[in-house]
Design a protein around this motif. Structure first.
Motif, PDB file in Angstrom:
ATOM      1  N   ALA A  56       0.784  -0.680   0.052  1.00  0.00           N
ATOM      2  CA  ALA A  56      -0.104   0.053   0.007  1.00  0.00           C
ATOM      3  C   ALA A  56       0.839   1.334   0.072  1.00  0.00           C
ATOM      4  O   ALA A  56       2.339   1.381   0.795  1.00  0.00           O
ATOM      5  N   VAL A  57       0.359   2.615  -0.144  1.00  0.00           N
ATOM      6  CA  VAL A  57       1.065   3.631  -0.697  1.00  0.00           C
ATOM      7  C   VAL A  57       1.264   4.363   1.116  1.00  0.00           C
ATOM      8  O   VAL A  57       0.085   4.137   1.998  1.00  0.00           O
ATOM      9  N   GLY A  58       3.363   4.248   0.749  1.00  0.00           N
ATOM     10  CA  GLY A  58       2.955   4.437   2.461  1.00  0.00           C
ATOM     11  C   GLY A  58       3.299   3.717   3.358  1.00  0.00           C
ATOM     12  O   GLY A  58       3.876   4.115   4.144  1.00  0.00           O
ATOM     13  N   THR A  59       3.467   2.237   2.757  1.00  0.00           N
ATOM     14  CA  THR A  59       4.521   1.245   3.507  1.00  0.00           C
ATOM     15  C   THR A  59       5.363   1.456   3.976  1.00  0.00           C
ATOM     16  O   THR A  59       5.798   2.005   2.564  1.00  0.00           O
ATOM     17  N   SER A  60       6.729   1.397   4.584  1.00  0.00           N
ATOM     18  CA  SER A  60       7.551   2.050   4.870  1.00  0.00           C
ATOM     19  C   SER A  60       8.841   0.511   4.377  1.00  0.00           C
ATOM     20  O   SER A  60       9.599   0.534   4.708  1.00  0.00           O
ATOM     21  N   SER A  61       7.420  -0.975   4.956  1.00  0.00           N
ATOM     22  CA  SER A  61       8.803  -1.772   5.653  1.00  0.00           C
ATOM     23  C   SER A  61       7.815  -3.157   5.817  1.00  0.00           C
ATOM     24  O   SER A  61       6.612  -2.788   5.723  1.00  0.00           O
ATOM     25  N   ILE A  62       8.567  -4.659   5.763  1.00  0.00           N
ATOM     26  CA  ILE A  62       8.010  -5.725   5.366  1.00  0.00           C
ATOM     27  C   ILE A  62       8.538  -6.500   6.220  1.00  0.00           C
ATOM     28  O   ILE A  62       9.574  -6.200   6.349  1.00  0.00           O
ATOM     29  N   VAL A  63       8.263  -7.348   7.197  1.00  0.00           N
ATOM     30  CA  VAL A  63       8.974  -8.088   7.903  1.00  0.00           C
ATOM     31  C   VAL A  63       8.841  -9.686   7.844  1.00  0.00           C
ATOM     32  O   VAL A  63       8.597  -9.807   7.540  1.00  0.00           O
ATOM     33  N   VAL A  64       9.597 -10.170   7.643  1.00  0.00           N
ATOM     34  CA  VAL A  64      10.397 -11.616   7.269  1.00  0.00           C
ATOM     35  C   VAL A  64      11.191 -12.144   7.884  1.00  0.00           C
ATOM     36  O   VAL A  64      12.182 -11.812   7.992  1.00  0.00           O
ATOM     37  N   ALA A  65      10.832 -12.857   8.498  1.00  0.00           N
ATOM     38  CA  ALA A  65      11.485 -14.707   9.449  1.00  0.00           C
ATOM     39  C   ALA A  65      11.606 -15.677   9.143  1.00  0.00           C
ATOM     40  O   ALA A  65      10.473 -15.725   8.775  1.00  0.00           O
ATOM     41  N   LEU A  66      12.830 -16.395   9.167  1.00  0.00           N
ATOM     42  CA  LEU A  66      13.153 -17.445   8.610  1.00  0.00           C
ATOM     43  C   LEU A  66      13.366 -18.454  10.025  1.00  0.00           C
ATOM     44  O   LEU A  66      14.044 -17.922  10.458  1.00  0.00           O
TER      45      LEU A  66
END
Length: 71
Positions: A56-66
């Protein structure tokens, strides 16, 4: 999906992928062909995973963990 767990019963371990934002998951097997005494055998060697996030507009990060665990 937000969580994906892959288990290997033979080697006794798991790999878990955790996503903070739901993702679309596309999976395809990776096969090889080998020749044995009985002829040709098609064997699944791995899987290719493709993740896609609607950002989405304005999203600054996406968190992914392994996480990798041994049983």
């Amino acid at each position: 999906m937000t969580t994906l767990t892959l288990e290997d019963g033979v080697l006794g371990g798991t790999v878990e992928l955790l996503c903070g934002t739901p993702a679309q998951l596309f999976a395809q097997p990776h096969h090889t062909v080998s020749q044995s005494e009985d002829g040709f055998e098609k064997i699944m060697q791995a899987v290719t995973l493709t993740l896609r996030w609607p950002v989405a507009v304005g999203t600054s990060s996406i968190v992914v963990a392994l996480e990798v665990r041994r049983k």
